[in-house]
Design a protein around this motif. Structure first.
Motif, PDB file in Angstrom:
ATOM      1  N   LEU A  60      -6.987   0.217   4.639  1.00  0.00           N
ATOM      2  CA  LEU A  60      -7.195   0.957   3.389  1.00  0.00           C
ATOM      3  C   LEU A  60      -8.666   1.134   3.063  1.00  0.00           C
ATOM      4  O   LEU A  60      -9.132   0.800   1.976  1.00  0.00           O
ATOM      5  CB  LEU A  60      -6.468   0.238   2.247  1.00  0.00           C
ATOM      6  CG  LEU A  60      -4.972   0.085   2.482  1.00  0.00           C
ATOM      7  CD1 LEU A  60      -4.408  -1.027   1.621  1.00  0.00           C
ATOM      8  CD2 LEU A  60      -4.255   1.389   2.226  1.00  0.00           C
TER       9      LEU A  60
ATOM     10  N   SER B 233       0.838  -1.181   0.000  1.00  0.00           N
ATOM     11  CA  SER B 233       0.000   0.000   0.000  1.00  0.00           C
ATOM     12  C   SER B 233       0.868   1.222   0.000  1.00  0.00           C
ATOM     13  O   SER B 233       1.901   1.246   0.636  1.00  0.00           O
ATOM     14  CB  SER B 233      -0.880   0.030   1.247  1.00  0.00           C
ATOM     15  OG  SER B 233      -1.377   1.318   1.452  1.00  0.00           O
TER      16      SER B 233
ATOM     17  N   GLU C 131      -6.137  -1.403  -2.259  1.00  0.00           N
ATOM     18  CA  GLU C 131      -6.248   0.038  -2.448  1.00  0.00           C
ATOM     19  C   GLU C 131      -7.169   0.416  -3.599  1.00  0.00           C
ATOM     20  O   GLU C 131      -6.749   0.985  -4.601  1.00  0.00           O
ATOM     21  CB  GLU C 131      -4.875   0.654  -2.684  1.00  0.00           C
ATOM     22  CG  GLU C 131      -4.300   1.229  -1.423  1.00  0.00           C
ATOM     23  CD  GLU C 131      -3.256   2.278  -1.713  1.00  0.00           C
ATOM     24  OE1 GLU C 131      -3.554   3.464  -1.485  1.00  0.00           O
ATOM     25  OE2 GLU C 131      -2.177   1.898  -2.173  1.00  0.00           O
TER      26      GLU C 131
END
Length: 982
Positions: free
Chosen positions: A347, A26, A72
């Motif tokens: 996320l 991420s 993500e």
């Protein structure tokens, strides 16, 4: 003191679980090199968040499946596409960027296909995307080969995110073409997001580590960990006008805009990298402040579209179990836990409408995929102590009629902040402005007579004591009383001076005729009260049988006692609770209970102590008298000897303005119109209308979720639906649609009556649909007033076979709601109603008890009616005048029936003005007409509605009597024969 700096080697979270170290890739996270140096949930931290199980998310499911790693995902502004990163293509071990169509499931790669790629975002124009990539790095091929070799090793090296200094931000179209480089400085440029208007990009960069001269520890730490110099920047969407927003040592990253574009949220690591907290700031970098204090690894924050709260991931429960949390945007409330699943959850991102949540979940094997669920904004707000959502918040509403949208409207209207929505209140101005804003945003125009969205009307809203109030007894017994201590006038008292007159005690002041089961009751038997003051006890005898109480209850209402005293010739009424009543005795601000200033009696409430002292002068004991009366005994009244009362009543009445909101959806070529409405007002804190609150409920907000936030939600949902239909399929609409939110319904249909009277005689309104209390659907939906139109029943029959909702059709259009005001001006009406309940007109009528699926089902029935009329010829449904033997506006428990329809919106009229008469009723046969003012009935003077109600209760049925009216200012006497109700 020398700083201790932990070497940071990953841009993402490193999680140690069962001896295996793995990472969720991420661009929004990082952690310490050694997890032993990053603390698990400290006891003091664990006590700083809400950890009780909840249902904030529901129907969670996985939406990505290809490859071992995806994560993500960020939504397009319309919520129909998602950009995400995934390792799913052979020949490349690194993430590439993909766009998924959330309707078809089709996925398109938009990044070049080689190099490292991360942090994507879709531009609001839906024409391009942004991401960070190293594909221009000349070492790309070499780095790719090295990564493949590393992955072949039996013993895997610890995964670490590379803050590759060749990362730059690029844009491309939605198919991956027309790639354009936006940043060129040496350093890690990534973690970008577009502003809501698409003009700006917020991103993270460590470029300062390469451009600034670093010395000492700063140089040492940056050489060890490039993220040490990571800060938040902002630039124009074309890459120009770059501005640095933060300059804190340590990793500032993951910036996201609020939906209104005014704020940025991000996470800031401590300089030693051991902890991170969630921060917010203005878009110019000012007002930087933390909103979490969990002393753990809190990161990847994302604003809810409302901007009121932020969702983020945190290690506060330990690194083996990252969970999602929410916190209010000001950081005033402790964070609340959202996910309760094993392994890693992080996320998070909301859909633009705020109704769904997406996040990345990683399992113990190290596989990561994107999840999706429903999101309960209402529950989130309650857990965070936030007010109800603004239904018109950023992207909050769908163009379709949905349960989520109905819930938003009801929770907004039935919130404590709107305080019960009393007619003319400050809160009414707030919510009517909100409705007008919504209508305008959907493309509707003002529907009031002057072309605006607002129609105002004046009404009496309250009363205050003037400075000249006085009460005194003279004669042998002398006493001056103090206002607001010993006495107070009532709001329906006549104002002015009242001469000295004798005082007569008349028990409970009740005069009730005999019925077939109950004997007559006459407190005035043997008394002469003409020209005198009458003192009576409030309420009715306490110790009599239930059946007797129920019968006398009808005649014990304060206004009825006033009418009796007036008919007996009294000049004033003195009300006393009595020593045995147990009723609270509070004087102070006089309560507005209706204005009868055209009445002829003074009305005051006297303290029990003052009354006992006065009656003692007559050698009697009020306690003994009341005890005997309460047993049902008829205690003879008496005059207090040589004692005379005089008074001056000074009441200052307040006027206020109620506000209707009326909007028009104009349809090209339309020659007629359909009106849909509901009332937005309610009872305030019980000071307006007929509250049924008792005990501890008294004085609380009557939020009126069912009555009638549910109906208003129906109007707003219907308006948005047809406004959207008019844009997408205009051929389906042939007639204009008007939408109205009425004020003053609880005070007597004031707003709808004002609108109805303002309609021009040649108006084109061919039907009105009303929704009053549609929030408690159980086993059936009442479709009322169908007798008002000749084809309503046939339309209802066709609708009933199409919807899965049992319908109960009723003909009577004389309903105690706004539909009747429109029926009285010859418009066919339909009222939708889901039934009464024990919470009616109490503070218990709250949003949690509403059946939101039931609202949607009710609106399907409404759609059936509207759609039928839209394709039918103009005036397809013909107005019908209906006779009703059970006219509800003459009282649901009255014995007799006349068929008059009082005009409840009248003010300043001495008498009772009528809006019309029922077909084949005694009133119609007697010759009464619309706008007649009844001044006398059955030899009883009628000055107000209470006089009229009292007389209706006591008149003999089937015996001709007289009724006097003023017609166009001229007195007329008519003969009328009241009928006994069936």
């Amino acid at each position: 003191m020398k700083k201790v700096k932990v070497l940071l080697t990953v841009p993402v979270l490193l999680v140690a679980l069962s001896g295996a170290v793995f990472s969720l890739s991420s661009c929004k996270s990082k952690d310490a090199k050694s997890t032993s140096l990053a603390p698990a949930a400290a006891p003091e931290a664990a006590s700083q968040f809400g950890n009780e199980p909840n249902t904030l998310i529901s129907a969670a499911h996985q939406i990505t499946f290809v490859g071992q790693k995806s994560g993500e995902g960020y939504f397009s502004p319309d919520g129909k596409n998602m950009i995400f990163q995934s390792e799913r293509e052979p020949g490349n071990p690194f993430y590439q960027m993909f766009v998924m169509n959330l309707t078809s499931g089709e996925t398109t790669r938009v990044s070049p296909g080689h190099g490292k790629t991360t942090c994507g975002w879709i531009h609001p124009s839906m024409k391009k995307v942004m991401y960070s990539s190293t594909h221009l790095d000349p070492e790309t091929k070499k780095k790719t080969e090295a990564e493949f070799e590393n992955r072949k090793k039996a013993v895997k090296a610890r995964y670490s995110w590379s803050f590759d200094d060749s990362y730059d931000i690029f844009e491309s179209d939605l198919k991956g073409g027309h790639i354009k480089r936006l940043t060129k400085e040496k350093g890690y440029d990534a973690e970008g997001s577009y502003s809501p208007d698409g003009q700006w990009i917020a991103f993270a960069s460590n470029r300062a580590g390469y451009t600034e001269k670093l010395e000492g520890e700063d140089k040492k730490y940056f050489d060890q960990d490039p993220s040490y110099m990571m800060d938040i920047y902002i630039m124009k969407a074309d890459g120009t006008q770059v501005k640095r927003l933060t300059d804190s040592k340590g990793y500032d990253g993951g910036p996201f805009f609020s939906a209104d574009g005014k704020k940025i949220t991000w996470r800031r690591f401590a300089p030693n990298g051991a902890t991170a907290e969630i921060y917010t700031m203005n878009v110019d970098g000012s007002n930087q402040k933390p909103v979490t204090h969990l002393k753990s690894m809190s990161w990847a924050p994302f604003f809810h579209p409302s901007g009121d709260y932020i969702i983020f991931g945190s290690s506060v429960l330990g690194y083996s179990n990252f969970e999602l949390f929410i916190v209010d945007s000001e950081g005033k409330h402790a964070p609340v836990r959202v996910t309760f699943m094993d392994d890693f959850d992080g996320l998070p991102v909301f859909t633009p409408d705020g109704n769904h949540l997406s996040w990345t979940h990683r399992n113990t094997k190290g596989d990561s995929q994107i999840m999706m669920s429903n999101w309960d904004d209402v529950q989130a707000r309650k857990l965070l102590g936030l007010p109800a959502a603004d239904p018109m918040g950023n992207g909050a509403l769908s163009a379709n009629i949905t349960v989520d949208d109905a819930k938003k409207w009801v929770y907004y209207l039935a919130s404590e902040e709107l305080g019960g929505r009393a007619t003319g209140s400050a809160q009414e101005k707030i919510y009517t402005e909100k409705f007008a804003q919504a209508f305008k945003s959907w493309g509707l125009v003002g529907g009031a007579q002057d072309g605006s969205f607002f129609e105002t009307f004046e009404f009496t809203s309250g009363v205050n004591l003037g400075v000249k109030n006085s009460l005194e007894v003279v004669g042998s017994f002398k006493k001056k009383y103090t206002v607001s201590k010993d006495f107070e006038p009532l709001s329906f008292s006549r104002v002015g001076n009242f001469r000295e007159a004798p005082i007569v005690f008349a028990g409970y002041g009740i005069k009730a005729p005999a019925s077939d089961k109950e004997a007559a009751y006459d407190s005035y038997k043997g008394l002469d009260v003409k020209g005198k003051w009458v003192m009576v006890l409030t309420d009715l005898p306490a110790e009599i049988s239930t059946q007797r109480r129920q019968y006398l209850n009808l005649y014990s209402r304060l206004q009825h006692k006033l009418t009796v005293a007036k008919n007996e010739g009294a000049i004033g009424l003195v009300l006393v609770n009595g020593p045995l009543s147990g009723l609270p005795e509070k004087f102070g601000k006089v309560k507005y209970e209706g204005s009868l200033s055209d009445g002829s009696l003074a009305v005051v409430r006297l303290s029990t102590n003052a009354a006992m002292e006065m009656i003692k002068y007559a050698w009697k004991d009020l306690s003994v008298i009341q005890r005997n009366l309460d047993k049902g005994e008829m205690v003879e009244g008496f005059t207090i000897p040589s004692t005379y009362m005089t008074a001056n009543i000074d009441l200052q009445f307040e006027k206020a303005k109620g506000v209707n909101v009326v909007a028009k959806l104009p349809v090209r070529g339309a020659k007629s119109s359909i009106l849909v409405g509901a009332h937005g007002d309610h009872l305030g804190h019980g000071e307006f209308g007929n509250t049924l609150a008792k005990g501890a409920e008294l004085g609380k907000s009557h939020v009126g979720a069912d009555d009638n936030a549910s109906g208003v939600a129906g109007v707003m949902e219907t308006a948005q639906y047809y406004a959207n239909l008019n844009k997408t399929s205009p051929e389906k609409l042939k007639k204009n649609l008007y939408f109205a939110i009425w004020s003053g319904e609880e005070l007597g249909d004031l707003g709808s009556s004002n609108f109805a009277k303002s309609l021009k005689k040649n108006h084109t309104m061919e039907a009105y649909f009303n929704m009053d209390m549609i929030g408690r659907l159980r086993d059936r939906l009442f479709v009322q007033g169908l007798g008002s139109g000749d084809k309503w029943a046939g339309i209802a029959e066709k609708i009933s076979v199409k919807v899965n909702t049992p319908l109960v059709v009723q003909e009577d259009p004389y309903l105690p709601t706004d539909s009747m005001a429109l029926y009285l001006v010859n418009i066919p009406t339909v009222n939708l109603f889901t039934g009464s309940h024990v919470d009616y007109h109490t503070p218990r009528d709250t949003a949690e008890l509403i059946n939101y699926e039931g609202i949607v089902k009710t609106l399907e029935v409404l759609q059936g009616f509207i759609d039928t009329l839209q394709v039918a010829p103009a005036n397809f449904v013909k107005y019908q005048k209906v006779g009703s033997s059970q006219n509800k506006l003459e009282g649901r428990t009255f014995r007799v029936y006349l068929g008059t329809i009082p005009d409840y919106s009248q003010e300043g009229v001495k008498g009772v003005k009528i809006s019309g008469v029922s077909k084949d009723s005694p009133s119609e046969k007697a010759g009464l007409k619309e706008n007649d003012i009844i001044t006398e009935f059955d030899n009883t003077k009628i000055e107000n509605l209470y006089d009229y109600v009292y007389t209706l209760q006591s008149v003999k049925p089937n015996k001709e009597t007289t009724i006097k009216v003023l017609r166009n200012g001229s007195p007329i006497e008519l003969k009328i024969t009241p009928k006994l109700k069936e």
